[in-house]
Design a protein around this motif. Sequence first.
Motif, PDB file in Angstrom:
ATOM      1  N   CYS A  24      34.398  82.471 -14.437  1.00 40.51           N
ATOM      2  CA  CYS A  24      35.092  81.496 -13.596  1.00 40.51           C
ATOM      3  C   CYS A  24      36.058  82.234 -12.678  1.00 40.51           C
ATOM      4  O   CYS A  24      36.895  83.012 -13.138  1.00 40.51           O
ATOM      5  CB  CYS A  24      35.836  80.485 -14.460  1.00 40.51           C
ATOM      6  SG  CYS A  24      36.855  79.331 -13.498  1.00 40.51           S
ATOM      7  N   CYS A  27      39.952  80.801 -13.707  1.00 46.15           N
ATOM      8  CA  CYS A  27      40.623  81.070 -14.984  1.00 46.15           C
ATOM      9  C   CYS A  27      40.078  82.296 -15.692  1.00 46.15           C
ATOM     10  O   CYS A  27      40.695  82.778 -16.646  1.00 46.15           O
ATOM     11  CB  CYS A  27      40.538  79.850 -15.906  1.00 46.15           C
ATOM     12  SG  CYS A  27      38.902  79.571 -16.607  1.00 46.15           S
ATOM     13  N   VAL A  29      37.321  82.610 -17.539  1.00 44.81           N
ATOM     14  CA  VAL A  29      36.486  82.420 -18.726  1.00 44.81           C
ATOM     15  C   VAL A  29      35.095  83.010 -18.443  1.00 44.81           C
ATOM     16  O   VAL A  29      34.576  82.897 -17.342  1.00 44.81           O
ATOM     17  CB  VAL A  29      36.435  80.925 -19.138  1.00 44.81           C
ATOM     18  CG1 VAL A  29      35.637  80.088 -18.158  1.00 44.81           C
ATOM     19  CG2 VAL A  29      35.891  80.770 -20.538  1.00 44.81           C
ATOM     20  N   CYS A  64      34.348  77.269 -14.038  1.00 44.34           N
ATOM     21  CA  CYS A  64      34.087  76.417 -15.197  1.00 44.34           C
ATOM     22  C   CYS A  64      34.291  74.972 -14.737  1.00 44.34           C
ATOM     23  O   CYS A  64      34.934  74.717 -13.709  1.00 44.34           O
ATOM     24  CB  CYS A  64      35.005  76.781 -16.370  1.00 44.34           C
ATOM     25  SG  CYS A  64      36.729  76.312 -16.155  1.00 44.34           S
ATOM     26  N   CYS A  67      37.990  73.864 -14.077  1.00 40.50           N
ATOM     27  CA  CYS A  67      38.599  74.389 -12.850  1.00 40.50           C
ATOM     28  C   CYS A  67      37.939  73.794 -11.606  1.00 40.50           C
ATOM     29  O   CYS A  67      38.604  73.576 -10.594  1.00 40.50           O
ATOM     30  CB  CYS A  67      38.503  75.913 -12.819  1.00 40.50           C
ATOM     31  SG  CYS A  67      39.569  76.719 -14.039  1.00 40.50           S
ATOM     32  N   ARG A 102      45.958  73.182 -14.882  1.00 39.33           N
ATOM     33  CA  ARG A 102      45.648  73.728 -16.209  1.00 39.33           C
ATOM     34  C   ARG A 102      46.901  73.748 -17.092  1.00 39.33           C
ATOM     35  O   ARG A 102      46.829  73.434 -18.278  1.00 39.33           O
ATOM     36  CB  ARG A 102      45.091  75.150 -16.106  1.00 39.33           C
ATOM     37  CG  ARG A 102      43.673  75.229 -15.619  1.00 39.33           C
ATOM     38  CD  ARG A 102      43.195  76.675 -15.570  1.00 39.33           C
ATOM     39  NE  ARG A 102      43.184  77.267 -16.898  1.00 39.33           N
ATOM     40  CZ  ARG A 102      42.133  77.248 -17.721  1.00 39.33           C
ATOM     41  NH1 ARG A 102      41.003  76.691 -17.326  1.00 39.33           N
ATOM     42  NH2 ARG A 102      42.205  77.789 -18.910  1.00 39.33           N
TER      43      ARG A 102
HETATM   44 ZN   LIG Z   1      37.916  78.031 -15.135  1.00 39.12          ZN
END
Ligand SMILES: [Zn+2]
Length: 118
Positions: A24, A27, A29, A64, A67, A102
Amino acid sequence: MTTYTDDSLRGYGHRIYERDNFTCRYCGVDGRTSFDVWLTLSVDHLLPKGHPLRDEEEFMVTACKFCNTADNHYFTKYGFSFDGMTPDELVERRRKYVHAVRQQYCAFWEENVKAISQ
Ligand SMILES: [Zn+2]
Protein backbone atom coordinates in the motif's frame (compact mmCIF):
# COMPACT_ATOMS: atom_id res chain seq x y z
CA MET A 1 -3.73 -19.66 -18.60
CA THR A 2 -6.98 -18.22 -17.32
CA THR A 3 -7.32 -14.47 -17.67
CA TYR A 4 -9.16 -12.36 -15.12
CA THR A 5 -9.87 -9.20 -17.01
CA ASP A 6 -12.59 -7.90 -14.68
CA ASP A 7 -10.68 -8.80 -11.57
CA SER A 8 -8.33 -6.37 -9.85
CA LEU A 9 -6.35 -8.78 -7.67
CA ARG A 10 -5.79 -11.42 -10.33
CA GLY A 11 -6.27 -9.34 -13.46
CA TYR A 12 -5.88 -5.71 -14.43
CA GLY A 13 -4.48 -4.57 -11.08
CA HIS A 14 -1.84 -7.25 -10.74
CA ARG A 15 0.74 -5.37 -12.84
CA ILE A 16 0.25 -2.29 -10.68
CA TYR A 17 0.62 -4.32 -7.45
CA GLU A 18 3.77 -5.94 -8.82
CA ARG A 19 5.25 -2.54 -9.74
CA ASP A 20 4.50 -1.31 -6.19
CA ASN A 21 5.88 -4.50 -4.56
CA PHE A 22 2.33 -5.44 -3.42
CA THR A 23 2.59 -2.66 -0.84
CA CYS A 24 0.00 0.00 0.00
CA ARG A 25 1.49 3.34 -1.04
CA TYR A 26 -0.14 5.07 1.93
CA CYS A 27 0.31 2.81 4.97
CA GLY A 28 2.90 0.33 3.73
CA VAL A 29 0.99 -2.86 4.47
CA ASP A 30 2.62 -5.61 2.38
CA GLY A 31 0.45 -8.06 0.45
CA ARG A 32 3.36 -10.49 0.14
CA THR A 33 3.26 -11.21 3.87
CA SER A 34 -0.04 -13.12 3.83
CA PHE A 35 -3.02 -14.08 1.77
CA ASP A 36 -5.30 -12.06 4.11
CA VAL A 37 -3.30 -8.90 3.49
CA TRP A 38 -3.14 -9.50 -0.26
CA LEU A 39 -6.96 -9.68 -0.25
CA THR A 40 -7.10 -6.10 1.01
CA LEU A 41 -5.19 -4.64 -1.95
CA SER A 42 -6.95 -2.41 -4.45
CA VAL A 43 -6.14 0.02 -7.22
CA ASP A 44 -6.26 3.68 -6.17
CA HIS A 45 -6.75 6.35 -8.83
CA LEU A 46 -4.65 9.43 -8.15
CA LEU A 47 -6.72 11.68 -10.37
CA PRO A 48 -10.42 12.56 -10.18
CA LYS A 49 -13.10 11.23 -12.51
CA GLY A 50 -13.03 13.06 -15.82
CA HIS A 51 -9.30 13.84 -15.71
CA PRO A 52 -7.73 12.79 -19.06
CA LEU A 53 -4.87 10.88 -17.38
CA ARG A 54 -7.00 9.15 -14.73
CA ASP A 55 -6.84 5.68 -16.29
CA GLU A 56 -3.14 5.78 -17.19
CA GLU A 57 -1.33 3.08 -15.20
CA GLU A 58 1.27 5.50 -13.87
CA PHE A 59 -1.57 7.44 -12.22
CA MET A 60 -2.90 4.33 -10.47
CA VAL A 61 -1.23 2.96 -7.36
CA THR A 62 -1.58 0.10 -4.92
CA ALA A 63 -3.63 0.92 -1.83
CA CYS A 64 -5.21 -1.27 0.81
CA LYS A 65 -8.97 -0.96 0.79
CA PHE A 66 -9.02 1.17 3.92
CA CYS A 67 -6.54 3.72 2.60
CA ASN A 68 -8.26 3.75 -0.78
CA THR A 69 -11.56 4.81 0.77
CA ALA A 70 -10.27 6.86 3.73
CA ASP A 71 -11.06 10.50 3.14
CA ASN A 72 -12.92 9.55 0.00
CA HIS A 73 -14.13 13.10 -0.63
CA TYR A 74 -10.48 14.03 -1.11
CA PHE A 75 -10.87 15.01 -4.77
CA THR A 76 -13.48 17.67 -4.09
CA LYS A 77 -13.02 18.58 -0.43
CA TYR A 78 -9.85 20.68 -0.53
CA GLY A 79 -10.14 22.46 -3.87
CA PHE A 80 -6.83 21.04 -5.10
CA SER A 81 -5.62 21.17 -8.67
CA PHE A 82 -4.39 17.83 -10.01
CA ASP A 83 -2.61 19.08 -13.12
CA GLY A 84 1.15 18.99 -13.59
CA MET A 85 1.91 16.78 -10.58
CA THR A 86 3.82 13.52 -10.76
CA PRO A 87 2.25 10.34 -9.38
CA ASP A 88 4.69 10.43 -6.43
CA GLU A 89 3.74 14.02 -5.64
CA LEU A 90 0.06 13.10 -5.75
CA VAL A 91 0.64 10.19 -3.34
CA GLU A 92 2.65 12.38 -0.97
CA ARG A 93 0.00 15.07 -0.90
CA ARG A 94 -2.83 12.63 -0.20
CA ARG A 95 -0.93 10.52 2.35
CA LYS A 96 -1.31 12.99 5.23
CA TYR A 97 -5.10 13.05 4.81
CA VAL A 98 -5.24 9.26 4.72
CA HIS A 99 -3.07 9.04 7.83
CA ALA A 100 -5.28 11.51 9.71
CA VAL A 101 -8.31 9.28 9.07
CA ARG A 102 -6.30 6.17 10.04
CA GLN A 103 -5.37 7.78 13.36
CA GLN A 104 -9.03 8.50 14.12
CA TYR A 105 -9.89 4.85 13.40
CA CYS A 106 -6.95 3.68 15.48
CA ALA A 107 -8.18 5.66 18.47
CA PHE A 108 -11.62 4.12 18.05
CA TRP A 109 -10.10 0.63 17.75
CA GLU A 110 -8.02 1.07 20.89
CA GLU A 111 -11.04 2.22 22.88
CA ASN A 112 -13.73 -0.06 21.49
CA VAL A 113 -12.03 -3.18 20.16
CA LYS A 114 -8.66 -3.68 21.79
CA ALA A 115 -9.96 -2.68 25.22
CA ILE A 116 -12.66 -5.36 25.25
CA SER A 117 -10.47 -8.12 23.87
CA GLN A 118 -8.01 -8.13 26.78
ZN1 LIG B 1 -3.08 1.20 3.38
